[in-house]
Design a protein around this motif. Structure first.
Motif, PDB file in Angstrom:
ATOM      1  N   GLY A 269       0.836  -1.106  -0.049  1.00 44.09           N
ATOM      2  CA  GLY A 269       0.075  -0.099   0.113  1.00 44.09           C
ATOM      3  C   GLY A 269       0.923   1.296  -0.104  1.00 44.09           C
ATOM      4  N   GLY A 270       0.346   2.209  -0.880  1.00 42.90           N
ATOM      5  CA  GLY A 270       1.212   3.564  -0.903  1.00 42.90           C
ATOM      6  C   GLY A 270       0.155   4.508  -0.684  1.00 42.90           C
ATOM      7  N   GLY A 271       0.601   5.881  -0.875  1.00 42.03           N
ATOM      8  CA  GLY A 271      -0.555   6.856  -0.939  1.00 42.03           C
ATOM      9  C   GLY A 271      -1.459   6.770   0.201  1.00 42.03           C
ATOM     10  N   PHE A 272      -2.682   6.876   0.292  1.00 42.17           N
ATOM     11  CA  PHE A 272      -3.562   6.934   1.298  1.00 42.17           C
ATOM     12  C   PHE A 272      -3.676   5.633   1.880  1.00 42.17           C
ATOM     13  CE2 PHE A 272      -4.956  11.388   0.042  1.00 42.17           C
ATOM     14  CZ  PHE A 272      -4.597  12.092   1.213  1.00 42.17           C
ATOM     15  N   ASP A 273      -2.861   4.571   1.197  1.00 44.49           N
ATOM     16  CA  ASP A 273      -3.317   3.149   2.078  1.00 44.49           C
ATOM     17  C   ASP A 273      -1.974   2.862   2.632  1.00 44.49           C
ATOM     18  OD1 ASP A 273      -5.813   2.748   1.258  1.00 44.49           O
ATOM     19  OD2 ASP A 273      -5.227   2.049  -0.932  1.00 44.49           O
ATOM     20  N   THR A 274      -1.005   3.830   2.746  1.00 50.13           N
ATOM     21  CA  THR A 274       0.525   3.569   3.349  1.00 50.13           C
ATOM     22  C   THR A 274       0.186   2.879   4.606  1.00 50.13           C
ATOM     23  OG1 THR A 274       1.331   5.369   1.979  1.00 50.13           O
ATOM     24  CG2 THR A 274       2.422   4.752   3.823  1.00 50.13           C
ATOM     25  N   ASP A 275      -0.990   3.164   5.261  1.00 50.68           N
ATOM     26  CA  ASP A 275      -1.035   2.891   6.770  1.00 50.68           C
ATOM     27  C   ASP A 275      -1.214   1.052   6.699  1.00 50.68           C
ATOM     28  OD1 ASP A 275      -3.574   3.060   5.143  1.00 50.68           O
ATOM     29  OD2 ASP A 275      -4.485   2.731   6.998  1.00 50.68           O
ATOM     30  N   LYS A 276      -1.634   0.374   5.537  1.00 55.34           N
ATOM     31  CA  LYS A 276      -1.528  -0.880   5.407  1.00 55.34           C
ATOM     32  C   LYS A 276      -0.113  -1.537   5.592  1.00 55.34           C
ATOM     33  CE  LYS A 276      -5.803  -1.010   2.616  1.00 55.34           C
ATOM     34  NZ  LYS A 276      -6.506  -1.128   1.323  1.00 55.34           N
ATOM     35  N   SER A 277       0.869  -0.824   4.753  1.00 54.35           N
ATOM     36  CA  SER A 277       1.995  -1.444   4.684  1.00 54.35           C
ATOM     37  C   SER A 277       2.572  -1.194   6.249  1.00 54.35           C
ATOM     38  CB  SER A 277       2.928  -0.463   4.013  1.00 54.35           C
ATOM     39  OG  SER A 277       2.440  -0.858   2.423  1.00 54.35           O
TER      40      SER A 277
END
Length: 554
Positions: A269-277
């Motif tokens: 995940g990157g962008g606004f899904d960076t939290d998943k990483s």
């Protein structure tokens, strides 16, 4: 000389070095004194080498050395700034030049906020192969000279070390000497720079092949063992985190798992899904390296940048252990090092955009409570500098106040503290609210306020005593107690503590009247100061032997 001064404006600029010859020929020079950081690395708690996962930010934007190269600032509209320093541990300035010396404005801003800054030493493509062959295959004298120069450069410009990125194939002779070079560089950086660091990027393997591993394994471990940390590539899967966790052993926190915010390649995940990483990385107790968070600025645009930036870092906050301030005085006007105007004592002194990260103040935490509180930067109005801190929130029905935690603290409380606050209430009924400071202390049976007869406060919450006027000896320094101007309200306080340890500094927004309605408020904070009375009285050191050189009257 064009390296040190902008050819159009003659202003001093930050620079990089290209190739091995420029690196080996580098010497300190009277023209580059502008590039020496003027801000020592502030202490913070917990220190960098604590046993907890860290967060590294690697700044890579359009080749680097943009408007941030102007050491004395520029009139840039909507520039890129970073200000979530409380949430990170290490800042790397990245570019594709052989030797990336971090622009001094970044070092100044990071150091003021307690964050060490690394430059980048990179070799890539066929030119990189030739360069590595020249200094690595050449043996101890050759690689020792490169290590010595890199350590001297960090020491001279007062930044904190290097990210080493060898992105090309190596001959057997070169790769054989690579761990020795890394050990040598790390030892020299440690001895030249207090708290210095060398971090290796996951690229070349121990047999000289260029093959990104996305994990710590037996192919790249020899390089990890030779320096302070490994920054992995970005295309990892969960099983690689698991293997890295097992292999790293007690050095778990020295592995910085790469997260590309642009989400290039096969990533979690990157962008606004960076939290998943980040969630996965933290499950395995590993540190994180957030690469190119400038995505927020480059991809989403400059216009709503500050809003988007708060949203981005807010979405990661639960995975980013924060840092406490551990020295006094603490004083800040919340300036971001940019603005659309320049304010002084609440007055708009000069309209027009400006950008100078060296002028960035100590930054607070940016607390967000979904639907109840948001903290952001306000460029439209400020007490001093370019921005103020805007608190917007609601006081729920039946409750009387909202506490906004600005700073976590970790230090023994001096016997007597002075605090000052400048604020401005906005909105339809500003008179419905009061604003005050609150200091909390760490639980301890011995902590008392003022004289020995007072009882310990419940939860260690202290409301400093309001001073209508500053004490005589401090009148000059605390002139702000007398006047708020241009709509700003000024407050001055005193707090005496015995055997206490400071924990938090918060702002309390309270209703004047109890109410069963939900009430919304907007408050701008212009300045906060927390001072140890004993050291405030001392007069500042005098400046001696000032010299001016290279004057050019225009």
């Amino acid at each position: 000389p064009a390296r040190y001064f902008d050819t159009k404006t003659t202003e001093p600029i930050s620079f990089f070095l290209s190739g091995l010859e420029e690196l080996l020929a580098w010497q300190p020079n009277s023209n580059d004194e502008f590039n020496v950081s003027a801000v020592a690395l502030a202490k913070r708690q917990p220190p960098l080498h604590s046993r907890r996962p860290r967060t590294l930010v690697c700044h890579d934007m359009r080749g680097g050395y943009l408007e941030d190269r102007f050491i004395q600032g520029s009139a840039t509209r909507n520039p890129y700034v970073f200000y979530h320093w409380r949430y990170i541990d290490i800042f790397v300035y990245f570019s594709h030049h052989t030797v990336t010396i971090p622009p001094v404005v970044w070092t100044n801003a990071a150091h003021r906020n307690g964050v060490p800054v690394l430059g980048t030493f990179i070799t890539e493509w066929t030119d990189g192969e030739k360069l590595c062959e020249a200094f690595l295959a050449g043996g101890e004298e050759a690689y020792g000279a490169v290590a010595e120069q890199l350590a001297r450069i960090a020491q001279h410009y007062r930044f904190d070390g290097w990210l080493v990125n060898i992105e090309n194939t190596l001959s057997a002779a070169a790769v054989g000497n690579l761990p020795l070079f890394l050990r040598d560089l790390t030892a020299r950086v440690h001895s030249a720079v207090p708290g210095g660091l060398v971090i290796w990027y996951d690229s070349v393997l121990k047999n000289g092949t260029l093959k990104w591993q996305n994990e710590l394994n037996d192919e790249n471990r020899i390089f990890f063992d030779a320096c302070d940390g490994l920054f992995t590539n970005y295309n990892w899967k969960e099983e690689q985190l698991e293997r890295t966790n097992r292999l790293a052993g007690s050095r778990l926190n020295d592995v910085y798992v790469g997260v590309d915010v642009f989400a290039r390649g096969d990533v979690i995940g990157g962008g606004f899904d960076t939290d998943k990483s980040l969630r996965l990385i933290r499950q395995y107790g590993l540190s994180a390296a957030i690469f190119a968070p400038g995505w927020v600025y480059e991809h989403l645009g400059k216009e709503n940048f500050l809003q988007n930036e708060n949203r981005f870092w807010g979405s990661l906050a639960e995975y980013l252990p924060t840092h406490s301030i551990c020295t006094l005085p603490l004083t800040t006007s919340f300036s971001l090092g940019m603005g659309t105007s320049t304010f002084l004592d609440g007055k708009d002194e000069e309209s027009g955009p400006w950008y100078d990260l060296s002028a960035q103040d100590i930054q607070p935490l940016y607390p967000e409570l979904q639907g109840r509180l948001s903290t952001s930067c306000c460029l439209q109005d400020a007490w001093c500098g370019g921005s103020s801190l805007q608190l917007q929130g609601i006081i729920p029905p039946g409750e009387e106040r909202v506490a906004v935690r600005l700073f976590s603290l970790q230090m023994p409380a001096p016997p007597k503290l002075f605090l000052t606050l400048l604020y401005k209430l906005e909105g339809p009924q500003p008179d419905d609210f009061t604003v005050a400071l609150e200091v909390t202390t760490w639980d301890s049976g011995t902590c008392l306020e003022g004289n020995p007869t007072s009882l310990p406060e419940p939860n260690g919450r202290y409301h400093p005593r309001f001073l209508p006027a500053p004490p005589p000896g401090l009148a000059k320094l605390l002139a702000a107690c007398h006047h708020g101007s241009y709509g700003w309200t000024s407050r001055c306080y005193e707090l005496e503590l015995q055997d206490c340890s400071l924990r938090d500094l918060s702002v309390i927004v309270s209703r004047q009247q109890p109410s069963l309605e939900e009430t919304s408020f907007t408050c701008l904070l212009g300045e906060v100061r927390l001072l140890d009375t004993a050291s405030v009285g001392a007069s500042p050191p005098q400046v001696h032997s000032v010299m001016a050189s290279q004057l050019w009257w225009q």
